[in-house]
Scaffold this motif. Sequence first.
Motif: not given
Length: 329
Positions: A96-101, A112-114, A277-281, A283-290
């Motif tokens: 919901s906050s981390l966009a999967r590449p 859809y504005f979240g 690596t992705t973006i946190n929707l 915070t707008g910052k880069k973040q790791k995702i598994e």
Amino acid sequence: MNSFGRLFKVQIFGESHGFAVGVTIDGVPAGISISESDFELDLSRRMPKIKGTTSRRDILLPKIVSGVYMGKTTASPLMLVFNNTDTKSEDYSQISSLARPGHSDFVAHKKYFGFNNPNGGGHFSGRLTTGIVAAGVIAKIILEKTKIEANLTSVHSNHDINKEIDIAIEKKDSVGGVVECIVSNMDIGIGEPFFDSIESYLSHIIFAIPGIKGIEFGSGFGAANMYGSEHNDEILDATGKTKTNHSGGINGGISNGNDIVFRVAIKPTSSISQVQTTINLETGKKQKIEINGRHDACIALRMPVIVEAATAIALADLYLIRQSQLNVR
């Protein structure tokens, strides 16, 4: 939107981890014998049951909600519903906050504005192809004598499919593939010039299947490297039979009586077990995702029956359009 067709109109609905997914089909002729068990064969082909596919188990048969009375279609909209089972929405709590590449998460959040349902990809999920396959069963009945057959011909550019699947699983990665579809015994004259040509119509619905990235008809991109004397299909007799089939059974956007042949390219599954690596929707910052959950190492493995269904839907619609033209002569 979520609809396709002019006379044979198909509308899919639902979300991957919602209550249900399904399809409504308008324009089904009256009097077709149909029961829930008639969907079993094609839907079982879509089921994940071999190495390289997800462990999630889907409902195999639909519930016929409307459009059938005493075992026959009524010509009113046919509605088929599949209740969702074996869902694990907790596997998707982070997206919901981390966009999967490679997924629709980022664009869906923006468009859809979240408010979109992110679990399992929501309405963007390949789960929605259940309705496409079900509609394809009806379309194949309408086409009667026409045979549609699709097969996975290669994975990761290798005809040794099992080998490539093993490598992808070992690497915790995924691979794409190529599916070829052949339509035999198609009437001459199906398809409309320009915007509703067979190529245009098939491409429209084929690209609606999640994961499709390319399509070519007949000799496809190879035609760019041929002379006209090579590419032109010599007509052998009055039935339209040709010596070669570089055109893929289509001239001027219209079926010429030879096999319609096309191939589609399917991308590697976006959900892989490697850390990315992705973006946190938020915070707008880069973040790791598994990415957790149960996913196909190769979605192309389950694609042939979906390609067949989409092809049948498009051709059934064009067939009914052609029949309406013949009836007013």
